[in-house]
Design an enzyme around this catalytic site. Structure first.
Site, PDB file in Angstrom:
ATOM      1  N   TYR A 136      -2.269 -28.754 -12.821  1.00  0.00           N
ATOM      2  CA  TYR A 136      -1.365 -27.698 -13.283  1.00  0.00           C
ATOM      3  C   TYR A 136      -0.584 -28.252 -14.471  1.00  0.00           C
ATOM      4  CZ  TYR A 136       2.213 -23.960 -12.822  1.00  0.00           C
ATOM      5  OH  TYR A 136       3.054 -22.907 -13.036  1.00  0.00           O
ATOM      6  N   LYS A 164      -4.984 -25.576 -14.826  1.00  0.00           N
ATOM      7  CA  LYS A 164      -4.204 -24.344 -14.938  1.00  0.00           C
ATOM      8  C   LYS A 164      -3.403 -24.484 -16.218  1.00  0.00           C
ATOM      9  CE  LYS A 164      -0.579 -21.509 -12.827  1.00  0.00           C
ATOM     10  NZ  LYS A 164       0.416 -21.391 -11.735  1.00  0.00           N
TER      11      LYS A 164
END
Length: 304
Positions: A136, A164
Site C-alpha cells: 500500500y 495499491k
C-alpha cells in the site's frame, strides 16, 4: 486460493454493534451486496476498516468469518498496519492459518522509517509467509513513499506482486509499468483517479465508495476494460461528487453514512471517531441524497 490482482477490491468498512463489538450480521449484509455486484475480492482491516482501532482478536474474527462467508468465491485480503516488524509477522502468520488469500502491507506505523528500514520491514513480513502481497503506497496519508527503486528490491521476492497506488500521481501507473512490465500489478487506490489510472493500464481498483455503491463501481471498471469508455465516463461523472467523500480525514464516517442511505450498512464508528452532526452532516447527506436522486441506470455489465 490463487488469484490475479485484477478487478475491484472493496476496502470494506468494519461494522459495530451499539455496545461496540463486531456486528457480523451487518457485515454480512454489505458483503452479500458486494458479491452480488461482482467484486473481485475484499480487503479487511484497512484504513476505511478502522484498522487502528481493531484488536488482533477482532481482526482474526473478521478474517475467519469472511473466509467462511465467501466460501472460496472471491479472495479475502487482510491489511497489515502494525507498528513493529514482529507484530506484522504475527498477523501474517495468523492470516494464513485462518484461510486468508493474501495480504496488503502498510509501512511501519507511528515511526517514519527511511527507505532501507521500509524495505526491510516489507521483506521480513513477505519472507514469513507464502501469501501473495500488495504494498500500500500512500505517502500523502502515511508519509512514507515506496519508490520504484525500492520496488526493484522488493520484487526480488515472488510473493510481493502488487501495489495499491495512492500517491495521487497518475503518471506513476506508466512509470511503474515501463519499469516492471506485468511483474507488478497496479491497483488504483484513490477513488477520484480510478478512470484515469485504469485507462493508463492499471489492473484494478481498491475502492472506498464501493462500500455504498458496489454496482456502479464494478460497472465502471468492467466498462473501461471492455472499451466502452463513453458509458463509463457518464457513470463516473455522476459518481464523482460521491467519490470525493473518500478524500477526507472523516472518510469512514462519510462512507458509512452513504452505506446507511443505500441500505447496506450502519453508521456506527469506533471512538475516537464520532458520527457526523450539524452542518457537516447536512452537507454530506446533501451530496449523498443528490447522488441517489440522480442514480443512473446501469447497462448489463456483469457479463462483460
Amino acid at each position: 486460493m490463487t488469484f490475479n490482482w485484477q478487478g475491484v477490491f472493496p476496502a470494506l468498512t468494519t461494522k459495530f454493534t451499539p455496545d461496540d463489538t463486531l456486528d457480523l450480521p451487518a457485515f454480512d449484509h454489505n458483503l452479500e451486496a458486494q458479491i452480488e455486484a461482482g467484486v473481485d475480492g475484499i480487503i479487511l482491516g484497512g484504513s476505511l476498516g478502522e484498522a487502528s482501532t481493531l484488536t488482533h482478536e477482532e481482526k482474526e474474527s473478521l478474517v475467519k468469518h469472511a473466509v467462511g462467508k465467501v466460501g472460496g468465491k472471491i479472495p479475502v485480503i487482510l491489511n497489515i498496519s502494525e507498528a513493529s516488524t514482529k507484530d506484522g509477522i504475527k498477523v501474517a502468520e495468523s492470516a494464513a492459518d485462518l484461510g486468508a488469500s493474501g495480504l496488503m502491507l502498510l509501512p511501519p506505523m507511528r515511526y517514519k522509517a527511511d527507505d532501507r528500514e521500509t524495505v526491510a520491514f516489507f521483506k521480513a513480513i513477505a519472507q514469513s509467509t507464502s501469501l501473495p502481497i500488495m504494498i500500500y503506497n500512500n505517502p500523502v496519508d502515511y508519509k512514507i513513499e515506496t519508490t520504484p527503486d525500492m520496488f526493484e528490491e522488493l520484487l526480488e521476492l515472488d510473493n510481493i506482486q502488487a501495489v495499491k497506488e495512492s500517491t495521487r500521481e497518475v503518471t506513476n501507473v506508466t512509470r511503474l509499468r515501463n519499469r516492471f512490465g506485468d511483474r507488478l500489478k497496479i491497483l488504483c487506490g484513490v477513488d477520484t483517479l480510478a478512470v484515469e489510472e485504469l485507462l493508463m493500464g492499471a489492473d484494478g481498483w481498491v475502492a472506498g465508495l464501493v462500500c455504498a455503491f458496489p454496482r456502479e463501481t464494478v460497472a465502471i471498471y468492467r466498462l473501461i476494460k471492455a472499451g466502452r469508455l463513453e458509458e463509463a465516463r457518464q457513470i463516473f461523472r455522476w459518481f464523482l461528487p460521491l467519490l470525493e467523500l473518500d478524500l477526507h480525514p472523516k472518510l469512514v464516517q462519510y462512507i458509512k453514512l452513504a452505506e446507511v442511505h443505500t441500505g447496506i450498512g450502519t453508521e456506527r464508528v469506533r471512538a475516537p471517531r464520532l458520527p457526523l452532526v450539524g452542518e457537516e452532516r447536512n452537507r454530506v447527506e446533501g451530496i449523498i441524497k443528490t447522488g441517489l436522486a440522480n442514480r443512473p441506470n446501469l447497462p448489463d455489465y456483469l457479463y462483460l
